[in-house]
Design an enzyme around this catalytic site. Sequence first.
Site, PDB file in Angstrom:
ATOM      1  CB  SER A 100      -0.939  -0.030   1.214  1.00  0.00           C
ATOM      2  OG  SER A 100      -1.749   1.118   1.274  1.00  0.00           O
TER       3      SER A 100
ATOM      4  CE1 TYR B 242       0.237   4.459  -6.284  1.00  0.00           C
ATOM      5  CE2 TYR B 242       0.413   6.010  -4.455  1.00  0.00           C
ATOM      6  CZ  TYR B 242       0.810   4.842  -5.083  1.00  0.00           C
ATOM      7  OH  TYR B 242       1.772   4.058  -4.508  1.00  0.00           O
TER       8      TYR B 242
ATOM      9  CE  LYS C  21      -0.428   1.613  -4.020  1.00  0.00           C
ATOM     10  NZ  LYS C  21       0.015   0.250  -4.361  1.00  0.00           N
TER      11      LYS C  21
END
Length: 288
Positions: free
Chosen positions: A136, A150, A154
């Site tokens: 992550s 983005y 995660k």
Amino acid sequence: MPSSKVWLITGSNTGLGLELALKALKEGDKVIAAMRTPSKCPPFLKDNANVSILPFDLSWTQDTITSAMKTAVDAFGHIDILVNNAGYAYLGAIEESTDEETKTQFEINVFGVLRTIRAALPYLRAQRSGTIVNLSSVGGFHSFPANGLYCATKFALEGITEALAAEVSPFGIRALIVEPGYFRTAFLANPTAGMNVTTPIKDYDGTTAHEAAANIEKYNGKQLGNPVLGAQRIWEVVRGEGMAKGKKELLRLPLGSDCGTMMRGYAEDLRETADEYEEIWRSTDFVE
């Protein structure tokens, strides 16, 4: 020293993936080095008898990834640790994003990882052991301007892994979320190479979104995190050795002073929110 283990590491030709492969090899483990472009594999991996190079792309279909997983397992007879490290970032303000690029961001960072996990689990369940390590980020619990999509991937990966950890523990399998802060890899060296970049909207000039995007490349070479040490800590936590010896096996592994500091700040923010709104959230229950 525990017995030798077999690692499958995606994106193992650069960055933390490469450093983790080198650490595993140094400790006597074997590595299946999965990468999109095997021709770019460093010679010191390619020429190592304890390394099997695996052509691998997160955009592949489930059937293709499942077939690649069988090839990986056949290389050394089994897999002990799957490290989902490969991925990329889509950079820009939320309004500047497009559906097409956003879907591709999730396709690689989330759906590709899911396909890889599905392909690996039948082997891990059959042997009643193994570890799934999902990379992550500090962006998995704290989102940033110009990096929201983005970070969203995660966040998704963290939710998936938290459920996965509970689901696979009856089979003797562990799931681990690794949350690196900013590490001094090539990831920020050239944003247009490692990331997709949105078409800018001029009205955002001078705002946090565009300032953050402009500062990403400037921060390259100044990141706090040492990728060699980061890889060492990951190996130790997975293997229960070194600094991890005797410590609890927790779901998350923060890496980097920036990540640890933000994690504590985030925990404090959650506490403050729960305290400030306690009267409100308690007021919404049925009174039986």
